[in-house]
Motif scaffolding. Sequence first.
Motif, PDB file in Angstrom:
ATOM      1  N   PRO A  74      -0.292  35.313 -11.239  1.00  5.32           N
ATOM      2  CA  PRO A  74       0.750  35.790 -12.154  1.00  5.32           C
ATOM      3  C   PRO A  74       0.933  37.305 -12.012  1.00  5.32           C
ATOM      4  N   HIS A  75       2.120  37.766 -12.341  1.00  3.64           N
ATOM      5  CA  HIS A  75       2.424  39.190 -12.231  1.00  3.64           C
ATOM      6  C   HIS A  75       1.392  40.041 -12.955  1.00  3.64           C
ATOM      7  N   GLY A  76       1.110  41.188 -12.370  1.00  5.23           N
ATOM      8  CA  GLY A  76       0.286  42.185 -13.050  1.00  5.23           C
ATOM      9  C   GLY A  76      -1.179  42.135 -12.676  1.00  5.23           C
ATOM     10  N   LEU A  95       2.138  37.479  -3.475  1.00  4.09           N
ATOM     11  CA  LEU A  95       3.287  36.598  -3.727  1.00  4.09           C
ATOM     12  C   LEU A  95       3.951  36.913  -5.064  1.00  4.09           C
ATOM     13  N   GLY A  96       3.294  37.678  -5.877  1.00  8.46           N
ATOM     14  CA  GLY A  96       3.870  38.091  -7.152  1.00  8.46           C
ATOM     15  C   GLY A  96       4.731  39.337  -6.983  1.00  8.46           C
ATOM     16  N   ALA A  97       5.078  39.934  -8.104  1.00  9.08           N
ATOM     17  CA  ALA A  97       6.088  41.002  -8.079  1.00  9.08           C
ATOM     18  C   ALA A  97       5.510  42.409  -8.177  1.00  9.08           C
ATOM     19  N   GLY A 146      10.636  37.567  -4.255  1.00 15.07           N
ATOM     20  CA  GLY A 146      10.867  36.406  -5.107  1.00 15.07           C
ATOM     21  C   GLY A 146      11.820  35.425  -4.443  1.00 15.07           C
ATOM     22  N   CYS A 147      11.900  34.229  -5.024  1.00 13.43           N
ATOM     23  CA  CYS A 147      12.698  33.160  -4.399  1.00 13.43           C
ATOM     24  C   CYS A 147      14.190  33.427  -4.530  1.00 13.43           C
ATOM     25  N   TYR A 148      14.660  33.786  -5.727  1.00 12.86           N
ATOM     26  CA  TYR A 148      16.091  34.096  -5.874  1.00 12.86           C
ATOM     27  C   TYR A 148      16.466  35.318  -5.015  1.00 12.86           C
ATOM     28  N   LYS A 175      20.664  28.744  -8.848  1.00  9.90           N
ATOM     29  CA  LYS A 175      20.049  27.580  -9.505  1.00  9.90           C
ATOM     30  C   LYS A 175      18.702  27.306  -8.853  1.00  9.90           C
ATOM     31  N   SER A 176      17.728  26.944  -9.677  1.00 10.84           N
ATOM     32  CA  SER A 176      16.384  26.698  -9.141  1.00 10.84           C
ATOM     33  C   SER A 176      15.832  25.377  -9.628  1.00 10.84           C
ATOM     34  N   GLY A 177      15.016  24.761  -8.780  1.00 15.79           N
ATOM     35  CA  GLY A 177      14.195  23.638  -9.202  1.00 15.79           C
ATOM     36  C   GLY A 177      13.077  24.130 -10.105  1.00 15.79           C
ATOM     37  N   SER A 179       9.803  23.759 -10.102  1.00 17.01           N
ATOM     38  CA  SER A 179       8.543  24.295  -9.556  1.00 17.01           C
ATOM     39  C   SER A 179       8.585  25.812  -9.442  1.00 17.01           C
ATOM     40  N   GLY A 180       9.776  26.394  -9.497  1.00 19.04           N
ATOM     41  CA  GLY A 180       9.903  27.855  -9.506  1.00 19.04           C
ATOM     42  C   GLY A 180       9.182  28.490 -10.677  1.00 19.04           C
ATOM     43  N   ALA A 181       8.962  27.719 -11.721  1.00 13.95           N
ATOM     44  CA  ALA A 181       8.295  28.255 -12.915  1.00 13.95           C
ATOM     45  C   ALA A 181       6.778  28.163 -12.824  1.00 13.95           C
ATOM     46  N   GLY A 182       6.252  27.592 -11.724  1.00 17.56           N
ATOM     47  CA  GLY A 182       4.803  27.489 -11.572  1.00 17.56           C
ATOM     48  C   GLY A 182       4.244  26.265 -12.271  1.00 17.56           C
ATOM     49  N   ALA A 200      21.494  27.769 -18.153  1.00 19.46           N
ATOM     50  CA  ALA A 200      21.299  29.150 -17.708  1.00 19.46           C
ATOM     51  C   ALA A 200      20.133  29.739 -18.494  1.00 19.46           C
ATOM     52  N   TYR A 201      19.446  30.702 -17.896  1.00 16.71           N
ATOM     53  CA  TYR A 201      18.388  31.398 -18.638  1.00 16.71           C
ATOM     54  C   TYR A 201      18.314  32.835 -18.132  1.00 16.71           C
ATOM     55  N   GLY A 202      17.661  33.673 -18.853  1.00 14.19           N
ATOM     56  CA  GLY A 202      17.494  35.066 -18.425  1.00 14.19           C
ATOM     57  C   GLY A 202      18.820  35.774 -18.163  1.00 14.19           C
ATOM     58  N   HIS A 206      17.172  38.873 -16.404  1.00 18.06           N
ATOM     59  CA  HIS A 206      16.131  38.336 -15.520  1.00 18.06           C
ATOM     60  C   HIS A 206      15.539  39.428 -14.639  1.00 18.06           C
ATOM     61  N   ARG A 207      14.213  39.409 -14.475  1.00 16.32           N
ATOM     62  CA  ARG A 207      13.521  40.488 -13.757  1.00 16.32           C
ATOM     63  C   ARG A 207      13.834  40.525 -12.266  1.00 16.32           C
ATOM     64  N   HIS A 208      14.476  39.496 -11.737  1.00 16.39           N
ATOM     65  CA  HIS A 208      14.889  39.580 -10.329  1.00 16.39           C
ATOM     66  C   HIS A 208      16.117  40.470 -10.143  1.00 16.39           C
ATOM     67  N   THR A 209      16.799  40.810 -11.231  1.00 14.04           N
ATOM     68  CA  THR A 209      17.994  41.651 -11.121  1.00 14.04           C
ATOM     69  C   THR A 209      17.665  43.006 -10.479  1.00 14.04           C
ATOM     70  N   HIS A 231      19.820  29.559 -13.184  1.00 16.17           N
ATOM     71  CA  HIS A 231      19.918  28.294 -13.919  1.00 16.17           C
ATOM     72  C   HIS A 231      18.745  27.401 -13.521  1.00 16.17           C
ATOM     73  N   LEU A 232      18.332  26.569 -14.450  1.00 19.36           N
ATOM     74  CA  LEU A 232      17.280  25.594 -14.167  1.00 19.36           C
ATOM     75  C   LEU A 232      17.919  24.224 -13.950  1.00 19.36           C
ATOM     76  N   VAL A 233      17.566  23.608 -12.829  1.00 17.59           N
ATOM     77  CA  VAL A 233      18.162  22.323 -12.443  1.00 17.59           C
ATOM     78  C   VAL A 233      17.068  21.257 -12.469  1.00 17.59           C
TER      79      VAL A 233
HETATM   80  C1  LIG Z   1      12.653  28.314 -12.235  1.00 15.91           C
HETATM   81  C2  LIG Z   1      11.883  29.563 -12.566  1.00 15.91           C
HETATM   82  O1  LIG Z   1      11.378  29.715 -13.665  1.00 15.91           O
HETATM   83  N1  LIG Z   1      11.797  30.497 -11.617  1.00 15.91           N
HETATM   84  C3  LIG Z   1      11.100  31.727 -11.795  1.00 15.91           C
HETATM   85  C4  LIG Z   1      11.191  32.592 -10.570  1.00 15.91           C
HETATM   86  C5  LIG Z   1      10.122  32.329  -9.568  1.00 15.91           C
HETATM   87  C6  LIG Z   1       9.873  33.499  -8.634  1.00 15.91           C
HETATM   88  O2  LIG Z   1      10.550  33.828  -7.712  1.00 15.91           O
HETATM   89  O3  LIG Z   1       8.842  34.188  -8.954  1.00 15.91           O
HETATM   90  P1  LIG Z   1       8.569  35.720  -9.135  1.00 15.91           P
HETATM   91  O4  LIG Z   1       8.351  35.792 -10.581  1.00 15.91           O
HETATM   92  O5  LIG Z   1       7.367  35.948  -8.318  1.00 15.91           O
HETATM   93  O6  LIG Z   1       9.636  36.602  -8.703  1.00 15.91           O
HETATM   94  C7  LIG Z   1      11.681  32.520 -12.945  1.00 15.91           C
HETATM   95  O7  LIG Z   1      12.887  32.533 -13.133  1.00 15.91           O
HETATM   96  O8  LIG Z   1      10.909  33.224 -13.583  1.00 15.91           O
END
Ligand SMILES: CC(=O)N[C@@H](CCC(=O)OP(=O)(O)O)C(=O)O
Length: 343
Positions: A74-76, A95-97, A146-148, A175-177, A179-182, A200-202, A206-209, A231-233
Amino acid sequence: MKIGILGATGYTGHELIRILRGHSEAEIVYLGSSGSAGQKIADIYPGLNEIVDNNLESDQEVPEEIEVLFCALPHGITAGRAEKYLDRQIKVIDLGADFRLKDKNIYEAWYKTSHASPHLLAEAVYGIPELNRAEIAGKRLIANPGCYPTATQLALVPLLKDKLLKSDSIIVDAKSGVSGAGRGTNLGVHFSEVNENFKAYGVATHRHTPEIEQELSKAAGEDILINFTPHLVPMTRGILTTIYASAAEGVEEGDLLQSWQTVYADEQFVHQMPGGEWPQTKYAYGSNHVFMQLKLDKRTGRVILVAALDNLVKGASGQAVQNMNILFGLPEETGLKTNGMWP
Ligand SMILES: CC(=O)N[C@@H](CCC(=O)OP(=O)(O)O)C(=O)O
Ligand SMILES: NC(=O)C1=CN([C@@H]2O[C@H](COP(=O)(O)OP(=O)(O)OC[C@H]3O[C@@H](n4cnc5c(N)ncnc54)[C@H](OP(=O)(O)O)[C@@H]3O)[C@@H](O)[C@H]2O)C=CC1
């Protein structure tokens, strides 16, 4: 190569094990766990029984022999530990941020926590091999994207470098499956909440922005802000991102396709689909491949770009192994040759 994985019991940890078992040069010698040390990995994932017999060990005792350590945490957490591994000449792939954002203040604002090793941020290399292969080679600390952000940047970076888009017009609808949430459970990924549902969420938070904006700004040579809506699919794996942006004055569809072609023609994992075909997440399912397509809508002057990948592979563990291959001077496709599963 002697390999260690921290966070081995998580989804990206399992995916690393799956990929590395098919890697001719990799030997997994250490699976570190904070909560399950002393058990076998097959106790957590019985599907690995008789396939992988590694024991889970304390995540505080990374053995001397490790050459590369994947931190699937997890991050941090990695930020507080990376330096001690680097001091031991271990290459670290996070693999984290923790090392993706170059500006500590931006990290702290979006992740709402202080950064434990800001002095390492400048050294860390943001690893999307197709876009910055030369920067990765020879380094010791990789910030695996990150995946997005991976899907979004692969689609946009060549076009921004070539000044083919109006840079203030970018909208990313992704849009994500699940498993993206761990693997950790929460109400938002409960079957009843996800199945036959789409949300939709975040939105605008969202921190990927900032991660996407940082890398797009670098490519464009100017500050870029985007609208990013994930979005969560109700599917297990996969990212499909649909991006809208206005074409720059006088730009034709052929210019956009040529820009992709110039960057990706020789890439083995990034595929511009044949004309008329559009990406589907299932093309990438279980593989390190990315499928992309674009169209210029002449009525509106907007370009529509679509990219699909597997969040756990090119969006995480596959890309991490691709980065490792570059760090060790191996053919990039080592361990990653498989195509997606179909159907
Ligand atoms: C569906 C889902 O919840 N996806 C994760 C993103 C997963 C990812 O890329 O993880 P990082 O946090 O390492 O960037 C999310 O939106 O938080
Ligand atoms: N899932 C995805 O598609 C993607 C994930 N990522 C990133 O990769 C990293 C790992 O993700 P993922 O595998 O999905 O996550 P999971 O939640 O599935 O697994 C994380 C693992 O980290 C370990 N861990 C160590 N310390 C802690 C702690 N304090 N709290 C919770 N877990 C802890 C746990 O293993 P143990 O108890 O054995 O130590 C856990 O199994 C994250 O930073 C994530 O954001 C990036 C791109 C895509």
